[in-house]
Scaffold this active site. Structure first.
Site, PDB file in Angstrom:
ATOM      1  N   VAL A   1      -3.586 -79.663 -11.808  1.00 47.19           N
ATOM      2  CA  VAL A   1      -2.147 -79.444 -11.618  1.00 47.19           C
ATOM      3  C   VAL A   1      -1.882 -79.135 -10.147  1.00 47.19           C
ATOM      4  O   VAL A   1      -2.446 -78.197  -9.577  1.00 47.19           O
ATOM      5  CB  VAL A   1      -1.636 -78.298 -12.522  1.00 47.19           C
ATOM      6  CG1 VAL A   1      -0.148 -78.065 -12.294  1.00 47.19           C
ATOM      7  CG2 VAL A   1      -1.901 -78.628 -13.993  1.00 47.19           C
ATOM      8  N   LYS A   2      -1.029 -79.951  -9.550  1.00 47.67           N
ATOM      9  CA  LYS A   2      -0.734 -79.803  -8.117  1.00 47.67           C
ATOM     10  C   LYS A   2       0.521 -78.952  -7.970  1.00 47.67           C
ATOM     11  O   LYS A   2       1.552 -79.220  -8.605  1.00 47.67           O
ATOM     12  CB  LYS A   2      -0.534 -81.195  -7.524  1.00 47.67           C
ATOM     13  CG  LYS A   2      -0.793 -81.272  -6.035  1.00 47.67           C
ATOM     14  CD  LYS A   2      -0.888 -82.734  -5.619  1.00 47.67           C
ATOM     15  CE  LYS A   2      -0.944 -82.875  -4.121  1.00 47.67           C
ATOM     16  NZ  LYS A   2      -0.861 -84.282  -3.712  1.00 47.67           N
TER      17      LYS A   2
END
Ligand code: G3P
Length: 217
Positions: free
Chosen positions: A85-86
């Site tokens: 997850v960025k």
């Protein structure tokens, strides 16, 4: 010492596939700009990438508060085991990273421009930190110096957050990242292909083939 990893920074599945076929790609980074250029539904794009590359695939949240980022990131992480997850490097983002770290969800903290920002991301437990070297060069600041700073800071204190040199625009960014000991570098396919090119390789090959043809006569 681990191998330096190469990620492709792309939302184009044709080029991701081609780079994969060349044996070059350990993972993929995307961002909202790249995903929107693909013209595909975001989840469809990410799921298609998971069928091509068996490695970390960064998918970015677009919310701005921690509770929203957490809900969005948890949903994205549930799509596939390889998803990272960025999260943007803002206060709300760090709260979300702390939460994801506690839950065992991998994170890539993006839009990093200083060593001190990178230190905060590591303290929150980020899996990867993405300093944007090209965008610093764009404003007449030496982007690679930030990579050097982060390497020293992380090594001083034993942080396990991996340095992911991002916004790489040239083979020199690659060379310097490797010299410094960046854990990962991500770059567009065009830049990855530039690494291959050398005029002496091309002219040497042409000469070898010409000599071979002559010898056959
Ligand atoms: O990985 C970050 C990258 O997508 C940003 O690159 O060239 O838009 O600065 P660039």
């Amino acid at each position: 010492m681990l191998n330096m990893k190469i990620f492709i920074d792309s939302g184009n599945t044709d080029e991701i596939r081609e780079a994969h076929d060349m044996g070059l790609v350990d993972g993929v980074t995307t961002n909202p700009t790249l995903a929107s250029k693909s013209g595909k539904v975001f989840k469809d794009l990410i799921m298609e990438i998971t069928t091509i590359i068996d490695g970390p695939i960064s998918a970015e949240v677009v919310s701005l508060t921690a509770p929203e980022m957490i809900a969005e990131g948890e949903a994205i992480a549930a799509w596939h085991k390889n998803i990272v997850v960025k999260v943007p490097l803002i206060a709300e983002g760090l709260k979300a990273v702390k939460h994801f770290t506690e839950k065992g969800i991998k994170t890539n903290v993006t839009l990093c421009f200083t060593g001190s920002q990178a230190l905060l991301a590591a303290k929150a437990g980020a899996t990867y930190i993405s300093p944007f070297v090209g965008r610093l060069d764009d404003i007449s600041t030496e982007g690679m110096q930030v990579i050097r700073d982060i390497r020293v800071i992380y090594d001083n204190y034993g942080y396990e957050t991996q340095i992911l040199t991002a916004s790489a625009r040239s083979p020199m960014h690659f060379l310097e990242a490797a010299r410094i000991g960046s854990d990962v570098i991500t770059a567009p396919f065009a830049v990855i292909k530039q690494l291959l090119k050398h005029p002496l390789t091309d002219s040497g090959l042409k000469q070898f083939l010409a000599d071979w043809e002559k010898a056959k006569k």
